[in-house]
Design a protein around this motif. Structure first.
Motif, PDB file in Angstrom:
ATOM      1  N   CYS A  24      12.152 -61.811  14.889  1.00  0.00           N
ATOM      2  CA  CYS A  24      13.758 -61.873  13.703  1.00  0.00           C
ATOM      3  C   CYS A  24      14.606 -63.380  13.377  1.00  0.00           C
ATOM      4  O   CYS A  24      15.094 -63.905  14.396  1.00  0.00           O
ATOM      5  CB  CYS A  24      15.151 -61.055  14.202  1.00  0.00           C
ATOM      6  N   CYS A  28      18.027 -62.965  14.833  1.00  0.00           N
ATOM      7  CA  CYS A  28      18.816 -62.478  16.589  1.00  0.00           C
ATOM      8  C   CYS A  28      17.919 -62.944  17.452  1.00  0.00           C
ATOM      9  O   CYS A  28      18.126 -63.403  19.026  1.00  0.00           O
ATOM     10  CB  CYS A  28      18.635 -61.995  16.566  1.00  0.00           C
ATOM     11  N   CYS A  46      18.994 -55.435  14.508  1.00  0.00           N
ATOM     12  CA  CYS A  46      19.535 -56.423  13.085  1.00  0.00           C
ATOM     13  C   CYS A  46      19.831 -55.447  11.562  1.00  0.00           C
ATOM     14  O   CYS A  46      21.047 -55.766  10.952  1.00  0.00           O
ATOM     15  CB  CYS A  46      19.826 -58.082  13.217  1.00  0.00           C
ATOM     16  N   CYS A  51      15.067 -57.454  12.378  1.00  0.00           N
ATOM     17  CA  CYS A  51      14.375 -56.528  13.302  1.00  0.00           C
ATOM     18  C   CYS A  51      15.362 -55.123  13.430  1.00  0.00           C
ATOM     19  O   CYS A  51      16.270 -55.565  12.007  1.00  0.00           O
ATOM     20  CB  CYS A  51      14.793 -57.264  14.619  1.00  0.00           C
ATOM     21  N   ASN A  53      14.840 -61.579  17.970  1.00  0.00           N
ATOM     22  CA  ASN A  53      14.063 -60.259  18.488  1.00  0.00           C
ATOM     23  C   ASN A  53      12.684 -60.292  17.792  1.00  0.00           C
ATOM     24  O   ASN A  53      11.929 -60.911  17.047  1.00  0.00           O
ATOM     25  CB  ASN A  53      14.562 -58.996  18.779  1.00  0.00           C
TER      26      ASN A  53
HETATM   27 ZN    ZN Z   1      17.301 -59.109  14.461  1.00  0.00          ZN
END
Ligand code: ZN
Length: 198
Positions: free
Chosen positions: A56, A59, A71, A68, A61
Protein backbone atom coordinates in the motif's frame (compact mmCIF):
# COMPACT_ATOMS: atom_id res chain seq x y z
CA UNK A 1 25.34 -35.06 -3.08
CA UNK A 2 21.96 -33.55 -3.87
CA UNK A 3 21.08 -32.16 -7.27
CA UNK A 4 21.58 -28.50 -8.10
CA UNK A 5 17.81 -27.93 -8.04
CA UNK A 6 17.54 -29.26 -4.51
CA UNK A 7 20.55 -27.25 -3.36
CA UNK A 8 19.06 -24.06 -4.83
CA UNK A 9 15.67 -24.62 -3.18
CA UNK A 10 17.28 -25.54 0.15
CA UNK A 11 19.42 -22.40 0.04
CA UNK A 12 16.36 -20.25 -0.73
CA UNK A 13 14.30 -21.77 2.07
CA UNK A 14 17.10 -21.57 4.61
CA UNK A 15 17.07 -17.78 4.25
CA UNK A 16 13.51 -17.65 5.62
CA UNK A 17 13.18 -16.34 9.19
CA UNK A 18 13.21 -19.21 11.64
CA UNK A 19 14.50 -21.78 9.14
CA UNK A 20 18.11 -22.88 9.13
CA UNK A 21 19.80 -25.14 6.55
CA UNK A 22 18.82 -28.31 8.41
CA UNK A 23 15.12 -27.58 8.65
CA UNK A 24 15.16 -26.20 5.08
CA UNK A 25 16.56 -29.52 3.83
CA UNK A 26 13.90 -31.43 5.78
CA UNK A 27 11.19 -29.22 4.30
CA UNK A 28 12.54 -29.80 0.78
CA UNK A 29 12.56 -33.58 1.24
CA UNK A 30 9.07 -33.44 2.72
CA UNK A 31 7.86 -31.47 -0.33
CA UNK A 32 9.55 -33.79 -2.83
CA UNK A 33 7.73 -36.75 -1.33
CA UNK A 34 4.46 -34.85 -1.80
CA UNK A 35 5.19 -33.32 -5.16
CA UNK A 36 1.69 -33.95 -6.52
CA UNK A 37 -0.12 -32.47 -3.53
CA UNK A 38 1.67 -30.19 -1.06
CA UNK A 39 4.34 -29.07 -3.54
CA UNK A 40 1.74 -28.13 -6.14
CA UNK A 41 -0.24 -26.19 -3.53
CA UNK A 42 2.88 -24.36 -2.40
CA UNK A 43 3.88 -23.44 -5.95
CA UNK A 44 0.38 -22.14 -6.67
CA UNK A 45 0.24 -20.17 -3.42
CA UNK A 46 3.65 -18.60 -4.08
CA UNK A 47 2.64 -17.65 -7.62
CA UNK A 48 -0.60 -16.11 -6.35
CA UNK A 49 1.28 -14.06 -3.76
CA UNK A 50 3.79 -12.91 -6.34
CA UNK A 51 1.09 -11.82 -8.75
CA UNK A 52 -1.60 -10.49 -6.47
CA UNK A 53 0.10 -8.73 -3.58
CA UNK A 54 1.24 -5.13 -3.55
CA UNK A 55 2.48 -2.73 -0.92
CA UNK A 56 0.00 0.00 0.00
CA UNK A 57 1.45 3.33 -1.07
CA UNK A 58 -0.25 5.05 1.86
CA UNK A 59 0.40 2.88 4.89
CA UNK A 60 2.86 0.17 3.79
CA UNK A 61 0.46 -2.71 4.40
CA UNK A 62 0.61 -5.70 2.05
CA UNK A 63 -2.68 -6.38 0.29
CA UNK A 64 -4.19 -7.16 -3.09
CA UNK A 65 -5.10 -3.53 -3.69
CA UNK A 66 -3.32 -0.19 -3.45
CA UNK A 67 -4.54 1.63 -1.37
CA UNK A 68 -5.08 -1.39 0.85
CA UNK A 69 -8.43 -2.55 2.23
CA UNK A 70 -7.85 -0.77 5.53
CA UNK A 71 -6.91 2.59 3.97
CA UNK A 72 -9.85 2.37 1.55
CA UNK A 73 -12.43 1.39 4.19
CA UNK A 74 -14.69 4.39 4.92
CA UNK A 75 -15.85 2.82 8.20
CA UNK A 76 -12.34 3.22 9.58
CA UNK A 77 -11.66 6.25 11.74
CA UNK A 78 -9.41 8.40 9.58
CA UNK A 79 -8.54 10.57 12.57
CA UNK A 80 -6.65 7.86 14.38
CA UNK A 81 -3.34 6.51 13.13
CA UNK A 82 -1.45 3.60 14.66
CA UNK A 83 2.28 3.42 13.88
CA UNK A 84 3.86 -0.04 13.86
CA UNK A 85 7.29 -1.43 13.04
CA UNK A 86 6.34 -4.21 10.65
CA UNK A 87 3.39 -5.41 8.59
CA UNK A 88 3.21 -8.43 10.93
CA UNK A 89 2.47 -6.04 13.81
CA UNK A 90 -0.32 -4.38 11.82
CA UNK A 91 -1.83 -7.78 11.15
CA UNK A 92 -1.52 -8.80 14.82
CA UNK A 93 -3.35 -5.66 15.95
CA UNK A 94 -5.94 -5.94 13.24
CA UNK A 95 -6.60 -9.63 13.89
CA UNK A 96 -7.52 -8.69 17.42
CA UNK A 97 -9.97 -6.06 16.02
CA UNK A 98 -9.03 -3.62 18.73
CA UNK A 99 -8.24 -0.56 16.76
CA UNK A 100 -10.62 1.03 14.31
CA UNK A 101 -8.29 3.62 12.87
CA UNK A 102 -5.67 3.34 10.15
CA UNK A 103 -2.04 2.29 10.25
CA UNK A 104 1.41 3.37 9.23
CA UNK A 105 4.14 0.75 8.80
CA UNK A 106 7.68 2.00 9.45
CA UNK A 107 9.40 -0.99 7.89
CA UNK A 108 11.66 -1.63 10.87
CA UNK A 109 13.10 0.06 13.93
CA UNK A 110 16.01 2.39 14.55
CA UNK A 111 19.10 0.39 15.34
CA UNK A 112 22.64 1.63 15.73
CA UNK A 113 23.80 -1.99 15.78
CA UNK A 114 22.19 -2.87 12.44
CA UNK A 115 22.82 0.56 10.94
CA UNK A 116 19.13 1.46 10.56
CA UNK A 117 18.77 5.26 10.43
CA UNK A 118 15.61 7.41 10.42
CA UNK A 119 15.85 7.84 6.64
CA UNK A 120 15.71 4.04 6.25
CA UNK A 121 12.23 3.98 7.81
CA UNK A 122 8.91 5.42 6.58
CA UNK A 123 9.13 8.37 8.99
CA UNK A 124 9.06 11.25 6.50
CA UNK A 125 5.92 9.80 4.91
CA UNK A 126 4.38 9.53 8.39
CA UNK A 127 5.07 13.22 9.00
CA UNK A 128 3.56 14.12 5.63
CA UNK A 129 0.39 12.15 6.48
CA UNK A 130 0.02 13.93 9.79
CA UNK A 131 0.83 17.35 8.34
CA UNK A 132 -1.84 16.91 5.67
CA UNK A 133 -4.34 17.13 8.53
CA UNK A 134 -7.41 15.17 9.55
CA UNK A 135 -5.48 13.09 12.06
CA UNK A 136 -5.96 13.86 15.74
CA UNK A 137 -4.33 10.88 17.44
CA UNK A 138 -1.13 9.00 16.65
CA UNK A 139 -0.70 5.76 18.59
CA UNK A 140 2.93 4.62 18.78
CA UNK A 141 2.69 0.83 18.85
CA UNK A 142 6.35 -0.09 18.83
CA UNK A 143 7.60 -3.30 20.36
CA UNK A 144 8.62 -3.14 24.03
CA UNK A 145 12.26 -3.62 23.10
CA UNK A 146 15.03 -1.06 23.58
CA UNK A 147 15.14 -0.37 19.84
CA UNK A 148 11.36 -0.17 19.61
CA UNK A 149 11.20 2.35 22.44
CA UNK A 150 14.07 4.38 20.99
CA UNK A 151 12.14 4.53 17.74
CA UNK A 152 8.93 5.60 19.50
CA UNK A 153 10.82 8.33 21.36
CA UNK A 154 12.39 9.61 18.13
CA UNK A 155 9.03 9.72 16.33
CA UNK A 156 7.35 11.48 19.26
CA UNK A 157 10.04 14.16 19.03
CA UNK A 158 9.56 14.57 15.29
CA UNK A 159 5.79 14.94 15.79
CA UNK A 160 6.16 17.49 18.54
CA UNK A 161 4.33 20.75 17.89
CA UNK A 162 1.77 19.22 15.54
CA UNK A 163 -1.84 19.56 16.74
CA UNK A 164 -2.31 15.88 17.63
CA UNK A 165 -2.45 13.63 20.65
CA UNK A 166 0.45 11.18 20.79
CA UNK A 167 -0.18 8.02 22.76
CA UNK A 168 1.65 4.77 23.17
CA UNK A 169 0.69 1.25 24.12
CA UNK A 170 0.42 0.65 27.84
CA UNK A 171 3.24 -1.50 28.99
CA UNK A 172 1.45 -4.37 30.43
CA UNK A 173 3.51 -5.47 27.43
CA UNK A 174 6.28 -7.73 28.67
CA UNK A 175 9.70 -6.08 28.38
CA UNK A 176 11.30 -7.28 25.18
CA UNK A 177 7.81 -8.22 24.00
CA UNK A 178 7.15 -8.22 20.28
CA UNK A 179 3.57 -7.47 19.28
CA UNK A 180 3.36 -10.26 16.79
CA UNK A 181 3.91 -12.85 19.54
CA UNK A 182 1.42 -11.51 22.07
CA UNK A 183 -1.89 -13.13 22.76
CA UNK A 184 -4.93 -11.04 21.93
CA UNK A 185 -5.86 -10.40 25.55
CA UNK A 186 -2.51 -8.78 26.29
CA UNK A 187 -2.69 -6.76 23.07
CA UNK A 188 -6.23 -5.66 23.90
CA UNK A 189 -5.10 -4.49 27.31
CA UNK A 190 -2.15 -2.61 25.84
CA UNK A 191 -4.22 -0.71 23.31
CA UNK A 192 -7.19 0.04 25.58
CA UNK A 193 -4.94 1.42 28.30
CA UNK A 194 -2.81 3.42 25.87
CA UNK A 195 -1.47 6.55 27.47
CA UNK A 196 -0.10 9.93 26.38
CA UNK A 197 3.60 10.06 25.55
CA UNK A 198 5.21 12.04 28.34
ZN1 ZN B 1 -2.96 1.08 3.44
Amino acid sequence: MASQEIETLTAALSRLPGLGPRSARRAVLWLIKRRETSLVQLVDALAAVREALVECGTCGNIDTTNPCGICADPRRDAGSLCVVEEVADLWALDRARLFNGRYHVLGGRLSALDGVRPEDLAIDSLLRRVEEGGIDEVVLAMNATLEGQTTAHYIAERLEGLPIRITQLAHGLPVGGELDYLDEGTLAQAIRARRPVA
